[in-house]
Motif scaffolding. Structure first.
Motif, PDB file in Angstrom:
ATOM      1  N   ALA A   1     -38.143  20.088 -29.735  1.00 19.00           N
ATOM      2  CA  ALA A   1     -37.723  20.524 -31.065  1.00 19.00           C
ATOM      3  C   ALA A   1     -36.222  20.754 -31.126  1.00 19.00           C
ATOM      4  O   ALA A   1     -35.560  20.369 -32.105  1.00 19.00           O
ATOM      5  N   ILE A   2     -35.665  21.383 -30.106  1.00 20.53           N
ATOM      6  CA  ILE A   2     -34.234  21.664 -30.121  1.00 20.53           C
ATOM      7  C   ILE A   2     -33.425  20.379 -29.964  1.00 20.53           C
ATOM      8  O   ILE A   2     -32.367  20.206 -30.575  1.00 20.53           O
ATOM      9  N   GLU A   3     -33.944  19.448 -29.180  1.00 17.34           N
ATOM     10  CA  GLU A   3     -33.289  18.140 -29.094  1.00 17.34           C
ATOM     11  C   GLU A   3     -33.288  17.462 -30.461  1.00 17.34           C
ATOM     12  O   GLU A   3     -32.282  16.888 -30.889  1.00 17.34           O
ATOM     13  N   ARG A   4     -34.403  17.564 -31.186  1.00 18.60           N
ATOM     14  CA  ARG A   4     -34.486  16.977 -32.526  1.00 18.60           C
ATOM     15  C   ARG A   4     -33.529  17.689 -33.482  1.00 18.60           C
ATOM     16  O   ARG A   4     -32.881  17.054 -34.322  1.00 18.60           O
ATOM     17  N   GLN A   5     -33.430  19.001 -33.365  1.00 15.07           N
ATOM     18  CA  GLN A   5     -32.531  19.761 -34.224  1.00 15.07           C
ATOM     19  C   GLN A   5     -31.097  19.242 -34.123  1.00 15.07           C
ATOM     20  O   GLN A   5     -30.435  19.010 -35.151  1.00 15.07           O
ATOM     21  N   TYR A   6     -30.618  19.038 -32.911  1.00 16.60           N
ATOM     22  CA  TYR A   6     -29.235  18.579 -32.736  1.00 16.60           C
ATOM     23  C   TYR A   6     -29.085  17.111 -33.134  1.00 16.60           C
ATOM     24  O   TYR A   6     -28.009  16.694 -33.581  1.00 16.60           O
ATOM     25  N   ARG A   7     -30.146  16.351 -32.979  1.00 20.52           N
ATOM     26  CA  ARG A   7     -30.094  14.962 -33.432  1.00 20.52           C
ATOM     27  C   ARG A   7     -29.974  14.918 -34.953  1.00 20.52           C
ATOM     28  O   ARG A   7     -29.210  14.115 -35.507  1.00 20.52           O
ATOM     29  N   ILE A   8     -30.719  15.775 -35.637  1.00 20.35           N
ATOM     30  CA  ILE A   8     -30.604  15.860 -37.098  1.00 20.35           C
ATOM     31  C   ILE A   8     -29.189  16.278 -37.488  1.00 20.35           C
ATOM     32  O   ILE A   8     -28.583  15.717 -38.411  1.00 20.35           O
ATOM     33  N   LEU A   9     -28.651  17.253 -36.773  1.00 21.05           N
ATOM     34  CA  LEU A   9     -27.298  17.726 -37.069  1.00 21.05           C
ATOM     35  C   LEU A   9     -26.285  16.598 -36.917  1.00 21.05           C
ATOM     36  O   LEU A   9     -25.467  16.349 -37.816  1.00 21.05           O
ATOM     37  N   ASN A  10     -26.321  15.919 -35.786  1.00 16.71           N
ATOM     38  CA  ASN A  10     -25.289  14.934 -35.456  1.00 16.71           C
ATOM     39  C   ASN A  10     -25.463  13.603 -36.161  1.00 16.71           C
ATOM     40  O   ASN A  10     -24.468  12.924 -36.453  1.00 16.71           O
ATOM     41  N   GLU A  11     -26.702  13.222 -36.437  1.00 11.21           N
ATOM     42  CA  GLU A  11     -26.948  11.891 -36.992  1.00 11.21           C
ATOM     43  C   GLU A  11     -27.189  11.894 -38.497  1.00 11.21           C
ATOM     44  O   GLU A  11     -27.068  10.842 -39.134  1.00 11.21           O
ATOM     45  N   GLU A  12     -27.528  13.059 -39.048  1.00  8.19           N
ATOM     46  CA  GLU A  12     -27.821  13.093 -40.483  1.00  8.19           C
ATOM     47  C   GLU A  12     -26.931  14.071 -41.240  1.00  8.19           C
ATOM     48  O   GLU A  12     -26.238  13.688 -42.179  1.00  8.19           O
ATOM     49  N   ILE A  13     -26.946  15.347 -40.845  1.00  8.89           N
ATOM     50  CA  ILE A  13     -26.265  16.362 -41.641  1.00  8.89           C
ATOM     51  C   ILE A  13     -24.749  16.199 -41.588  1.00  8.89           C
ATOM     52  O   ILE A  13     -24.081  16.118 -42.633  1.00  8.89           O
ATOM     53  N   LEU A  14     -24.174  16.142 -40.382  1.00  9.85           N
ATOM     54  CA  LEU A  14     -22.717  16.060 -40.279  1.00  9.85           C
ATOM     55  C   LEU A  14     -22.153  14.777 -40.889  1.00  9.85           C
ATOM     56  O   LEU A  14     -21.122  14.832 -41.591  1.00  9.85           O
ATOM     57  N   PRO A  15     -22.766  13.593 -40.664  1.00 14.02           N
ATOM     58  CA  PRO A  15     -22.243  12.394 -41.337  1.00 14.02           C
ATOM     59  C   PRO A  15     -22.299  12.491 -42.862  1.00 14.02           C
ATOM     60  O   PRO A  15     -21.362  12.054 -43.543  1.00 14.02           O
TER      61      PRO A  15
END
Length: 691
Positions: free
Chosen positions: A100-114
């Motif tokens: 879950a935490i790996e997914r959280q950071y993936r969402i942050l880096n690949e979706e939210i921040l871009p």
């Protein structure tokens, strides 16, 4: 329509009937995480769900994981109702939490921040800074950061420091000798909590765009400046999460004093989790694991800031958030001279946040200033010392009213705030009591006593949520303003029970934990069973935050087997397994996760088409039913009963956008509108409908 029980018998082992409590609450946190990728939410609200997930996981480790680790350290191998040992639960948590935490950071880096960058909201990395921005950051470090940093070398004279729970820290690898000629290889640099974690660059350096730099990047860039004459060869963020549960002796003489002594221990409890950045070398994180007495399962390597919960800032992009919502005021309150005359006309139901919390505050404000009001009594569970409610109660006490506040000091993570509330009220002259030793006071009650025509008249507010104006804007809750004589007398008796000593209060209408509530709920379910067996209408709808109490779960299974249709709207923990043949095939469980935090507790029993509807401060958990003082109040006005059924229950049962359905195997599945269905979003509809 009742579903007939199948002829083929199905036997279930005891542990096959239940879902593990800790794994169930972890599943809820995963549902929150999924909101971060839900296009129904505006971008900044999606980002906020990521931060909420971080805060949820922090508490999960501080309390749930810490408790399991404590059981393990004591050699406790007893199994929970689902048949799992503490070790098995911890193993399952580790597997799920890492993913879950790996997914959280993936969402942050690949979706939210871009997507934020597309809106000119950028979190700049060190290599992205222009020369002018780099110069500004260096000056900021020298003037605002370095003076409050305390680098700590790790050597025989400087043992590894005690680091505060969830604090941001850096471990630095060094080369060279210090001013005393010592060869120092490692140092720790704690980041003071007084420093902002997100720093906005000046507009003149960003062409007016919203550009930010993380404090961690600023410290990393200039960490060598903290060690003159030496070279920092590596700098790695880390954060340790500790056991934050408080252990209090129930025999203490002064609860407030004992709590003050325990609060500091929360900051330095046993370590339960270590977070490091992905680039942290193995020998460094192994060193840290050893220092904190943790194993590899308790290590979480993250691709981004380790303190993600504090990734907040005041972004100037209103179009990226939900439109602000103005809660409605009931018409009877608008038309009445004051709140007392309005309450004399009728019971008033408030549905927060769709309706305003202001009437509750106005009841207290008018009571504090009305010369006819003699006394005000209130329970307080989570209310800050600077809250309007606390200030009004203090004003009432100074105005000569008899003010009694029953403050639950042990409301988790609000203990310090509640001690401050108690001090403010005591200094104003209010009577402050801390409830009953061994039983948290969780009931939500206000009682106002007013002299009218030489008689004393009582006015009461009962609620499902805390007296916290901020929460009332984002939590869904019910509140009832009433002058019903029996209800008012019942509330009076409970306050007497909380502040004095004597036998259990005998109540006329309220159900009361830890005394009558649990038994009466079982009786209500038995009535539905009897109705179903007699061919009469039988339906149960329960909306609570959590369902864990085994006796109630078993009684619901019994009701399902009798043909009672059961709908459960459970926000977070559900230990019941729905849809199992011959056990729970008539039970459906759904969870609503959306813009607002679902917090209402409503119990509906069809009672052969003569519905019983209760609102309550109590979830269906052991702690609420047996270890807390809770109030459960009936809704008797036909119009209010209809409104709660339609708006508080039925509209949620129709939700096909924010609802998750629990399967018999314990898996939650997201609902979607079918081809022939219109989208139905309960919270959105209520926001628009209640005006």
């Amino acid at each position: 329509m009742n579903t007939a029980v199948a002829n083929t018998a199905v036997e279930y082992a005891y542990n096959e009937r239940y879902i593990n409590r800790e794994l169930s609450i972890l599943d809820f946190h995963l549902r929150v995480l999924e909101q971060a990728v839900d296009p129904l939410h505006p971008l900044l609200d999606r980002m906020n769900f990521l931060l909420i997930f971080s805060r949820n996981m922090d508490e999960f480790f501080e309390i749930r994981v810490a408790g399991l680790m404590e059981q393990l350290s004591l050699g406790n191998e007893s199994r929970s109702p689902d048949g799992l040992t503490p070790k098995q639960v911890l193993d399952s948590i580790a597997q799920t939490a890492h993913a879950a935490i790996e997914r959280q950071y993936r969402i942050l880096n690949e979706e939210i921040l871009p997507k934020l960058r597309d809106e000119d909201i950028c979190f700049l990395r060190r290599g992205e800074l222009s020369p002018a921005q780099s110069a500004w950051v260096k000056k900021y470090f020298q003037e605002q950061v370095a003076p409050v940093l305390t680098p700590i070398s790790l050597d025989p004279a400087h043992p590894f420091p005690r680091l505060v729970n969830k604090s941001l820290n850096f471990i630095v690898t060094l080369e060279g000798k210090d001013a005393f000629g010592r060869q120092i290889d490692l140092a720790v640099v704690p980041a003071p909590r007084s420093l902002p974690r997100v720093v906005k660059l000046p507009d003149e350096l960003t062409d007016g765009k919203e550009h930010f730099v993380m404090l961690s990047a600023i410290i990393h860039e200039h960490v060598s400046d903290l060690f003159p004459g030496m070279t920092a060869t590596g700098c790695y963020q880390f954060r340790v999460t500790r056991n934050a549960d408080l252990a209090l002796d129930e025999d203490v003489e002064d609860l407030a004093k004992a709590l003050k002594g325990e609060l500091n221990s929360r900051r330095f409890g046993r370590a339960v989790r270590l977070e490091v950045t992905e680039n942290c070398p193995e020998h460094i994180y192994q060193y840290l694991l050893n220092k904190f007495h943790l194993n590899s399962d308790q290590l979480y390597k993250v691709d981004g800031p380790v303190n993600l919960a504090r990734l907040v800032s005041d972004f100037k992009r209103p179009h990226l958030r939900y439109d602000s919502h103005t809660p409605a005021i009931p018409k009877v309150l608008k038309k009445s001279e004051n709140i007392f005359s309005a309450m004399q006309k009728q019971d008033i139901l408030l549905h927060h946040p769709f309706e305003s919390f202001a009437p509750v505050i106005n009841l207290l404000r008018e009571a504090a200033r009305d010369p006819q009001v003699l006394a005000i009594k209130q329970t307080l569970y989570r209310s800050g010392a600077d809250s309007e409610i606390v200030q009004i109660l203090a004003e009432a006490a100074r105005n000569g009213k008899e003010v009694t506040a029953v403050i639950e000091l042990r409301a988790r993570f609000d203990e310090e705030s509640n001690i401050a509330v108690a001090n403010v009220l005591q200094e104003a002259g209010a009577v402050v009591v801390y409830g009953i030793v061994g039983y948290k006071t969780h009931a939500k009650m206000i009682l106002v006593v007013r002299r009218e025509n030489n008689k004393l008249v009582r006015y009461v507010h009962l609620g499902t949520g805390n007296y916290h104006a901020g929460n009332a804007r984002i939590y869904t809750d019910y509140g009832l303003l009433t002058t019903d004589k029996d209800l008012c007398e019942d509330v009076h008796r409970i306050f007497q029970e909380l502040t004095g000593m004597g036998k259990m209060a005998k109540l006329k209408k309220l159900l009361h934990a830890p005394f009558t509530l649990h038994a009466q709920l079982l009786n209500f379910i038995d009535d539905e069973i009897a109705n179903a067996q007699a061919g009469k209408a039988a339906h149960i709808i329960i909306k609570v935050n959590a369902l864990t109490e085994v006796q109630l779960i078993n009684k619901l299974y019994e009701a399902s087997q009798a043909g009672v249709q059961i709908d459960l709207i459970i926000r977070s923990i559900c230990c019941l397994r729905p849809g199992l043949p011959n056990l729970s095939e008539n039970i459906r469980v759904r969870s609503i996760v959306g813009r607002f935090l679902e917090h209402t507790r409503v119990y509906y029993f069809s009672n052969n088409n003569n519905p019983r509807i209760y609102c309550s401060s109590a979830d269906w958990m052991d702690r609420n039913l047996f270890s807390r003082v809770e109030a459960c109040f009936p809704i008797e006005d036909p119009a209010l009963k209809k409104r709660i059924y339609e708006q508080g229950l039925n509209t949620y049962l129709q939700d096909n956008q924010q609802a998750w359905l629990l399967q018999g195997d314990g898996v939650w599945k997201r609902t979607e509108p079918q081809a022939n269905e219109e989208p139905h979003n309960a919270q959105q509809l209520l926001t628009a409908a209640i005006v």
